[in-house]
Structure formats: C-alpha cells, structure tokens
Design a protein around this motif. Structure first.
Motif, PDB file in Angstrom:
ATOM      1  N   UNK A  25      67.102  80.151  32.846  1.00 45.46           N
ATOM      2  CA  UNK A  25      66.266  78.944  31.929  1.00 45.46           C
ATOM      3  C   UNK A  25      65.039  79.727  31.998  1.00 45.46           C
ATOM      4  N   UNK A  26      64.706  79.885  30.523  1.00 40.64           N
ATOM      5  CA  UNK A  26      63.593  80.647  30.158  1.00 40.64           C
ATOM      6  C   UNK A  26      62.918  81.678  30.865  1.00 40.64           C
ATOM      7  N   UNK A  27      64.092  82.599  31.457  1.00 40.34           N
ATOM      8  CA  UNK A  27      63.772  83.618  31.797  1.00 40.34           C
ATOM      9  C   UNK A  27      64.019  83.982  33.261  1.00 40.34           C
ATOM     10  N   UNK A  28      64.601  82.953  33.815  1.00 39.88           N
ATOM     11  CA  UNK A  28      64.594  82.772  35.672  1.00 39.88           C
ATOM     12  C   UNK A  28      65.465  81.923  36.071  1.00 39.88           C
ATOM     13  N   UNK A 110      63.422  69.768  37.281  1.00 42.72           N
ATOM     14  CA  UNK A 110      62.421  69.249  36.770  1.00 42.72           C
ATOM     15  C   UNK A 110      61.470  70.367  36.159  1.00 42.72           C
ATOM     16  N   UNK A 111      61.894  70.903  35.126  1.00 41.46           N
ATOM     17  CA  UNK A 111      61.206  71.992  34.445  1.00 41.46           C
ATOM     18  C   UNK A 111      59.593  71.769  33.900  1.00 41.46           C
ATOM     19  N   UNK A 112      59.266  70.624  33.752  1.00 35.59           N
ATOM     20  CA  UNK A 112      57.996  70.220  33.151  1.00 35.59           C
ATOM     21  C   UNK A 112      56.983  69.832  34.124  1.00 35.59           C
ATOM     22  N   UNK A 220      70.286  71.356  27.252  1.00 36.98           N
ATOM     23  CA  UNK A 220      69.730  72.378  27.880  1.00 36.98           C
ATOM     24  C   UNK A 220      69.122  73.273  26.804  1.00 36.98           C
ATOM     25  N   UNK A 221      69.626  73.716  25.611  1.00 36.16           N
ATOM     26  CA  UNK A 221      69.059  74.338  24.645  1.00 36.16           C
ATOM     27  C   UNK A 221      67.698  73.467  24.110  1.00 36.16           C
ATOM     28  N   UNK A 222      67.800  72.430  24.002  1.00 38.41           N
ATOM     29  CA  UNK A 222      66.176  71.818  23.607  1.00 38.41           C
ATOM     30  C   UNK A 222      65.376  71.880  24.489  1.00 38.41           C
ATOM     31  N   UNK A 223      65.625  71.688  25.818  1.00 38.37           N
ATOM     32  CA  UNK A 223      64.717  71.638  26.992  1.00 38.37           C
ATOM     33  C   UNK A 223      64.231  73.233  27.078  1.00 38.37           C
ATOM     34  N   UNK A 224      64.888  74.211  26.751  1.00 35.74           N
ATOM     35  CA  UNK A 224      64.433  75.594  26.908  1.00 35.74           C
ATOM     36  C   UNK A 224      63.667  75.806  25.812  1.00 35.74           C
TER      37      UNK A 224
END
Length: 237
Positions: A25-28, A110-112, A220-224
C-alpha cells in the motif's frame, strides 16, 4: 509513570482482500503505515504486532518491531472478537512480567492515522474517566433521527418520523467506528473475558477520510490514491 502498549492485530487470513494486512500500500506493507505512525508518536513503551503469520512477523521485524510472541491459534480465525485478541495479548505480557496501564488497539489498515492524533488521543484518554474506553469515530453526516431503515414492506422510513421536518442542527449527531483505534484501561482488558459485551465509549472525533471502509479492490485503490495525495508536500506545510 504511565506505561502504554500498542497492539496492532494483523492476522494472515483475509477473505475479501487476500493478504490485505501485508499487501503493498503506497510502497510498503499495509500494516506498517500505522506501525510507523505509532513509532513516530513516541507515545508507546511497547508496540506489538499480533499475528499468526510468519510473513507478517518478518515484515514487522524488518520495520524494527519483531513480535515478542505469536498470537494464540484459537484467536486467529474470522470469529475471534478483536477485543479478545487484545485482552489475551495484555495477559500474555503480564505473564511475562510486563505490566501496562493504557492499551491502544490500532487497526492494521488505519492508513490515515498520524503520530499527532495518537499522542493527543492518549492524553485525552488518560486525563478523563479511564473506566470509559476511547474510540476513534467519524460523523456519518446524517442526524440519528433522519437515518433510513427498511420496514417490513420493503419501504424506507426514518428512524424518528415525527422529527423529519426538524432542522439538522436540532437533531442528534450520529457517529460510527472509524476502524482506526481504541484506547483501554489495561486492567479492565485483563478482566475482559468475553469480548462481546457492549461498551460505552467516549468519542474521539476524526476527519471523515480517516474512517474509510476498505473492503473491496475499489476501496483499496481509492484509499491508496488519497494517501498519496495527502502525503504530497503541499499538504505537509
């Protein structure tokens, strides 16, 4: 001195998005985003990735946080309450001579979450009524009385039809779990053997994007894309 434990549940199985917790996800690896936020916050004495999966454990170790022990296999299926996982982890640490006062449940996707939010949440929890856990929530944007439910005939009606014409600001704000974090008193978790009883949480309000549900490939794509945009330099100033 208050001792804090952060628990990041990250089991290997995931039905809707296979290997979700470790997927790039976003590189890691996905779970390492919240792991990094917890580490940068410097709010926790111990950060524990609770997993049954060797690959996830290895990724945690590479990030500098090797799990001290594996998750109990009985708590590694789809039906284990997440609170049971956290309670068991706290008890396992106690059995090993490590005692904590505050426990944070941090969700693996919880990516954000930011270090600043975690620091503030710990302070809010510990300065308030510790018998009431703190939950990260987002406002759903519709007052409780104006939420729609489906009746027996398949038609929609509002929860309180008597207040349909009332102004929004006069109604009850409604919230949902952001799927980001919860903060608990460690002693209460040790005593919590069921994991299914309802809790009365204190709310910690988060920005709406913090509570994105990530259940499909589209989610997933939107969150990324959103994560990449929020991490861009112009949003850091």
């Amino acid at each position: 001195m208050t001792r804090r434990l952060a628990v990041i549940p990250a089991r290997g199985g995931s039905k809707r998005i296979p290997r979700k917790n470790i997927r790039d996800f976003a590189g890691k690896p996905a779970f390492t985003h919240v792991l990094g936020a917890a580490a940068e916050s410097e709010a926790f004495d111990v950060i524990h990735v609770s997993t049954d999966d060797a690959e996830i454990a290895q990724a945690a170790a590479l990030a500098g946080f090797p799990p001290g022990f594996d998750r109990d296999a009985k708590l590694a299926d789809d039906f284990a309450p997440i609170r049971d996982v956290v309670s068991w982890t706290v008890r396992e640490y106690a059995n090993r001579g490590e005692v904590f006062d505050t426990v944070a449940l941090l969700y693996a996707t919880a990516f954000f979450l930011t270090p600043e939010v975690l620091q503030t949440a710990c302070t809010v929890f510990e300065d308030g009524d510790r018998t009431r856990p703190l939950l990260g929530v987002v406002d759903i944007g519709t007052p409780l009385e104006k939420l729609f439910v489906e009746d027996e005939g398949g038609l929609l009606r509002t929860v309180d039809e008597t207040r349909f014409g009332d102004r929004t600001q006069d109604l009850t704000p409604a919230y949902r779990d952001a799927g980001a974090f919860g903060l608990f008193d460690a002693a209460a978790l040790i005593d919590d053997k069921g994991g299914r009883s309802a809790l009365r949480f204190r709310p910690f309000r988060l920005p709406p994007w913090t509570g994105l549900d990530i259940d499909t490939q589209e989610d997933w794509a939107f969150a990324e894309r959103l994560k990449t945009a929020l991490d861009a330099p112009q949003w850091k100033d």
